[in-house]
Design an enzyme around this catalytic site. Structure first.
Site, PDB file in Angstrom:
ATOM      1  N   ARG A   1       0.846  -1.197   0.000  1.00 47.39           N
ATOM      2  CA  ARG A   1       0.000   0.000   0.000  1.00 47.39           C
ATOM      3  C   ARG A   1       0.880   1.244   0.000  1.00 47.39           C
ATOM      4  O   ARG A   1       1.850   1.325   0.743  1.00 47.39           O
ATOM      5  CB  ARG A   1      -0.860   0.045   1.278  1.00 47.39           C
ATOM      6  CG  ARG A   1      -1.888  -1.017   1.354  1.00 47.39           C
ATOM      7  CD  ARG A   1      -2.995  -0.709   2.318  1.00 47.39           C
ATOM      8  NE  ARG A   1      -2.655  -0.037   3.544  1.00 47.39           N
ATOM      9  CZ  ARG A   1      -3.539   0.412   4.412  1.00 47.39           C
ATOM     10  NH1 ARG A   1      -4.835   0.286   4.160  1.00 47.39           N
ATOM     11  NH2 ARG A   1      -3.179   0.991   5.514  1.00 47.39           N
TER      12      ARG A   1
ATOM     13  N   THR B   1      -1.741   7.258  -0.050  1.00 47.38           N
ATOM     14  CA  THR B   1      -3.065   7.036  -0.663  1.00 47.38           C
ATOM     15  C   THR B   1      -3.732   5.741  -0.213  1.00 47.38           C
ATOM     16  O   THR B   1      -4.931   5.555  -0.432  1.00 47.38           O
ATOM     17  CB  THR B   1      -2.923   6.958  -2.199  1.00 47.38           C
ATOM     18  OG1 THR B   1      -2.093   5.813  -2.497  1.00 47.38           O
ATOM     19  CG2 THR B   1      -2.268   8.212  -2.765  1.00 47.38           C
TER      20      THR B   1
ATOM     21  N   ASP C   1       0.450  -2.346  12.134  1.00 46.50           N
ATOM     22  CA  ASP C   1       0.949  -2.820  10.841  1.00 46.50           C
ATOM     23  C   ASP C   1       1.470  -4.245  11.013  1.00 46.50           C
ATOM     24  O   ASP C   1       2.496  -4.480  11.657  1.00 46.50           O
ATOM     25  CB  ASP C   1       2.063  -1.894  10.332  1.00 46.50           C
ATOM     26  CG  ASP C   1       2.485  -2.262   8.922  1.00 46.50           C
ATOM     27  OD1 ASP C   1       2.850  -3.427   8.677  1.00 46.50           O
ATOM     28  OD2 ASP C   1       2.433  -1.387   8.044  1.00 46.50           O
TER      29      ASP C   1
ATOM     30  N   ASP D   1       5.095  -5.033   9.754  1.00 41.75           N
ATOM     31  CA  ASP D   1       6.116  -4.426  10.622  1.00 41.75           C
ATOM     32  C   ASP D   1       6.246  -5.198  11.923  1.00 41.75           C
ATOM     33  O   ASP D   1       7.349  -5.421  12.426  1.00 41.75           O
ATOM     34  CB  ASP D   1       5.757  -2.964  10.938  1.00 41.75           C
ATOM     35  CG  ASP D   1       6.054  -2.040   9.771  1.00 41.75           C
ATOM     36  OD1 ASP D   1       6.701  -2.484   8.801  1.00 41.75           O
ATOM     37  OD2 ASP D   1       5.630  -0.861   9.831  1.00 41.75           O
TER      38      ASP D   1
END
Ligand code: PRP
Ligand code: URA
Length: 206
Positions: free
Chosen positions: A102, A106, A198, A201
């Protein structure tokens, strides 16, 4: 589109630990694997089997063996956290990969890698991506799989947002989705709330 929220007390316990911001990457990886095992067990419940025979140490007995081709497709990076569990449950599965990322501004998914086995029309395909947020990544991967002829696609995720589910209903209504949780919704950065942050991550400590 079929949406199944998989309920299991162990899954709820694992999910709580995955959500906990203090969980370090090594523990997060183990938890992701445990959550995946339970999801995969549910999502493979109706795989077709064929009659067979096995010889036990004492006699020959009728048995049943998996008969369809199964393909697992983890979405890089986060889907890698579900792959080992999938291969534990279906060791004969073939494996393909989608690389999707991603854009941070945006939230639109960009496909940077695709490597898939051939003959997808014959296979049951399990797309592994733990987070369904806007649905852009999953819709892109499922559309890509359809372009390659895949007919039966099941998306396995750990946390889904209603916005992502709605997007898949609109764009790829034939897909089936299995998730451990359907959360409240997305924030203005398109992160799932309450979510778990995330996933990639946290899985890889980046
Ligand atoms: C995450 C996640 C999904 C995607 C979901 O990947 O693993 O693929 O976001 O978001 P969406 O539904 O809004 O498309 P990310 O793009 O962060 O890449 P990464 O796994 O490499 O960190
Ligand atoms: N991807 C993630 O890893 N987490 C989110 O909340 C949304 C997308």
């Amino acid at each position: 589109m079929g949406l199944q929220i998989v309920r299991h007390p162990v899954l709820e316990d694992v999910l709580a630990a995955l959500r906990d911001r203090r969980t370090p990457p090594d523990e997060f990886r183990r938890l992701a694997r445990r959550a995946s095992l339970l999801l995969i067990a549910e999502a493979t419940r109706d795989l077709p089997t064929a009659e067979a025979e096995v010889e036990t140490p004492l006699e020959v007995t009728p048995a049943r063996r998996l008969e369809s081709r199964v393909v697992a497709v983890p979405v890089l990076r986060a889907g890698l956290g579900m792959l080992e569990a999938f291969l534990d449950i279906v060791p004969s599965a073939e494996v393909g990969y989608y690389g999707l990322e991603r854009d941070e501004q945006t939230a639109l998914a960009r496909r940077y890698y695709e490597k898939l086995p051939g003959d997808l029309p014959e296979a049951i395909v399990f797309l592994l991506d733990p987070m369904l947020a806007t649905g852009g990544s999953a819709a892109s991967a499922i559309a890509g799989l359809h372009d390659r002829g895949a007919r039966a696609v099941r998306l396995l995720c750990i946390v889904a947002a209603p916005e992502g589910v709605a997007h898949l209903e609109k764009t790829v209504p034939e897909a089936e989705v299995f998730t451990a949780a359907l959360d409240r919704g997305l924030d203005d950065r398109k992160y799932i709330r309450p979510g778990l942050g995330d996933f990639g991550d946290r899985l890889f400590g980046t």
